[in-house]
Design an enzyme around this catalytic site. Sequence first.
Site, short mmCIF file in Angstrom:
data_model
loop_
_atom_site.label_atom_id
_atom_site.label_comp_id
_atom_site.label_asym_id
_atom_site.label_seq_id
_atom_site.Cartn_x
_atom_site.Cartn_y
_atom_site.Cartn_z
N HIS A 1 0.82 3.28 -2.72
CA HIS A 1 -0.11 4.22 -2.98
C HIS A 1 0.58 5.71 -3.53
CE1 HIS A 1 -4.00 2.61 -2.02
NE2 HIS A 1 -3.50 2.22 -0.71
N ASN B 1 -5.39 -3.88 -5.90
CA ASN B 1 -6.66 -3.17 -6.60
C ASN B 1 -6.45 -2.06 -7.14
OD1 ASN B 1 -6.76 -2.55 -3.86
ND2 ASN B 1 -8.87 -2.32 -4.00
N HIS B 2 -5.68 -1.22 -6.41
CA HIS B 2 -5.49 0.26 -7.19
C HIS B 2 -4.83 0.22 -8.27
CE1 HIS B 2 -7.33 2.99 -3.99
NE2 HIS B 2 -7.27 1.71 -3.27
N ASP C 1 -0.90 -2.62 -4.48
CA ASP C 1 -1.29 -1.07 -4.27
C ASP C 1 0.17 -0.23 -4.35
OD1 ASP C 1 -3.77 -1.49 -4.55
OD2 ASP C 1 -4.33 -1.08 -2.43
N ASP D 1 0.85 -1.33 -0.11
CA ASP D 1 0.02 -0.05 -0.04
C ASP D 1 0.80 1.28 -0.06
OD1 ASP D 1 -2.79 -1.26 0.07
OD2 ASP D 1 -1.91 -2.25 1.98
#
Length: 160
Positions: free
Chosen positions: A10, A84-85, A48, A8
């Site tokens: 991001h 999923n991102h 992610d 994550d």
Amino acid sequence: MRILHTADWHLGKVVNEFSMLDLQEEYLDKLIQRVKEHKVDALIMAGDLYDRAIPPKEAVSLASRIFTELTQEVGIPVLVIAGNHDSNERVEYGSELLAGSRLFIEGTTKESIRKVTLNGVHFYLLPYDDHRNIRQVLKQEDIRHPEDALRAQLEAIKED
């Protein structure tokens, strides 16, 4: 074997019209220092990597710099899976070529689950994917739910 599991990141996230990229870069530079201090043998980036399917070019450049520093300067392997991102296909771009530099990236579901062996330890790279696509790739019509998809993938790993 010392493994640092992350996820994550991001990269490229924007909050209230404020880019988090400078803070993310600062964090990742500190992460590299921790990897060195603790003599980490491998780093996992479990999904992610980016905040959206089409990340800003600056986020891609940052990921490239960090992965290069980890694999080339620090000298450890890095294992990356799409989340999923992420755009699965975009994250996977160049993965076969990069594996030679010990940067292992898996973005898409494949019939044969990718296994990476480091110091006798097997890592199976399972990127995020929709169970309907996993059903199609694995050619298993009995996959109806995400749990079924994971079960089928774990069975394939056991058979390996």
